[in-house]
Design an enzyme around this catalytic site. Structure first.
Site, PDB file in Angstrom:
ATOM      1  CE1 TYR A  17      31.321 -33.033  82.756  1.00  0.00           C
ATOM      2  CE2 TYR A  17      33.474 -32.757  83.759  1.00  0.00           C
ATOM      3  CZ  TYR A  17      32.625 -32.574  82.690  1.00  0.00           C
ATOM      4  OH  TYR A  17      33.072 -31.936  81.559  1.00  0.00           O
ATOM      5  CB  ILE A  44      41.443 -31.497  80.463  1.00  0.00           C
ATOM      6  CG1 ILE A  44      40.301 -31.122  79.506  1.00  0.00           C
ATOM      7  CG2 ILE A  44      42.043 -30.240  81.088  1.00  0.00           C
ATOM      8  CD1 ILE A  44      39.099 -30.503  80.202  1.00  0.00           C
ATOM      9  CE  LYS A  95      37.214 -40.590  81.963  1.00  0.00           C
ATOM     10  NZ  LYS A  95      36.914 -42.047  82.153  1.00  0.00           N
ATOM     11  NE  ARG A 145      46.581 -45.343  78.979  1.00  0.00           N
ATOM     12  CZ  ARG A 145      45.492 -45.941  78.475  1.00  0.00           C
ATOM     13  NH1 ARG A 145      44.408 -45.229  78.229  1.00  0.00           N
ATOM     14  NH2 ARG A 145      45.504 -47.227  78.222  1.00  0.00           N
ATOM     15  CG  ASN A 192      47.197 -39.211  79.670  1.00  0.00           C
ATOM     16  OD1 ASN A 192      47.388 -39.851  78.650  1.00  0.00           O
ATOM     17  ND2 ASN A 192      46.100 -39.347  80.402  1.00  0.00           N
TER      18      ASN A 192
END
Length: 279
Positions: free
Chosen positions: A52, A235, A237, A243, A247
């Site tokens: 990543y 999970i 993102k 946000r 979540n």
């Protein structure tokens, strides 16, 4: 925030965590602030990977001073998954993350190195205290059977797979396999890949109606649906603190049987594919 035991680790982990794929494309300060907002909202499971880009250093900055409160996961790419390669890759990830250990370390997807070598590398890391558990990602049933045959029961902590409302293939066989064998199932990309249901679509209207009834967002409804099964986690993102808090709100919601039936009808899982979908 609801928590569940994470596979055979005996660790209670929040059902909603934080993904970091493409997080390095966001403004670094915003990314770090978002991860910290998520931690404060109870999303203490953070997932990252050597693949990543610069996400691992961002995670390291976000968890500085609070490492013990975080369930930290990273992943090794298959090309580095020889016995010695796994150990070296983990050391690099630990350095980028600014920590001395991972709570779980995963093989990102099946690759060319024999699985027995990869697992031997994981075992060496665990014996050295560099990882507390290991798992896999993007493994179909045949791959899981192979890993179980090598490692034995209770060793595979999790299987991380693609799972969102419009991609429910894992429910056919992978999720049941994980439940039978005490392996946590972690769904990634719970909002799809830029194709979250339009609020004007039939499915979008179902999401909006349920969201209004619970006082949450449509995305939070999706997250609650995807974590309904025992042993399941997700999970999402984001690079926006507001946000992240939305979540996290999904982790406290239990959808009613009527809600679940409506979502199941609006987003049917479809036939079992020949191969496991992945991104």
């Amino acid at each position: 925030m609801r928590s569940r035991t994470f596979g055979g680790t005996a660790r209670a982990v929040p059902v909603v965590g934080q993904g970091t794929w493409h997080l390095d494309q966001a403004d670094p300060a915003a990314a770090i602030a978002t991860l910290r907002a998520g931690l404060e909202a109870g999303m203490t499971h953070i997932d990252t990977a050597e693949m990543y880009g610069e996400a691992e250093p961002l995670v390291g900055a976000a968890i500085a001073g609070r490492r013990d409160a975080v369930f930290l996961v990273s992943k090794v790419v298959p090309g580095n998954a020889s016995r010695a390669g796994v150990v070296a890759a983990c050391e690099r990830s630990l350095k980028r993350l600014g920590t001395d250990r991972l709570d779980a370390y995963l093989l990102h997807w099946p690759g060319r190195h024999p699985l027995a070598e990869t697992i031997a590398g994981f075992d060496a890391l665990r014996q050295a205290g560099k990882i507390l558990a290991w798992g896999v990602s993007n493994f179909d049933v045949a791959d899981l059977d192979a890993a179980l045959a090598i490692a034995g029961p209770g060793q595979i902590a999790c299987n991380q797979v693609l799972y969102h409302l419009q991609e429910r293939a894992i429910e056919h066989a992978v999720l049941p396999w994980c439940q039978r064998n005490g392996v946590a199932l972690v769904g990634y990309s719970p909002f799809g890949s830029g194709d979250f249901p339009d609020p004007r679509s039939p499915g979008g209207r179902v999401l909006a109606r349920i969201a209004e009834a619970h006082g949450i967002t449509s995305r939070a409804v999706a997250v609650a649906f995807l974590t309904r099964a025992e042993g399941s986690f997700t999970i999402p993102k984001t690079a926006r603190p507001e946000r992240a808090r939305e979540n996290a709100a999904a982790g406290a919601i239990t959808l009613s049987p009527k809600d679940l039936a409506a979502l199941d009808a609006a987003f049917p899982r479809g036939p079992r594919p020949r191969s496991l979908p992945m991104l």
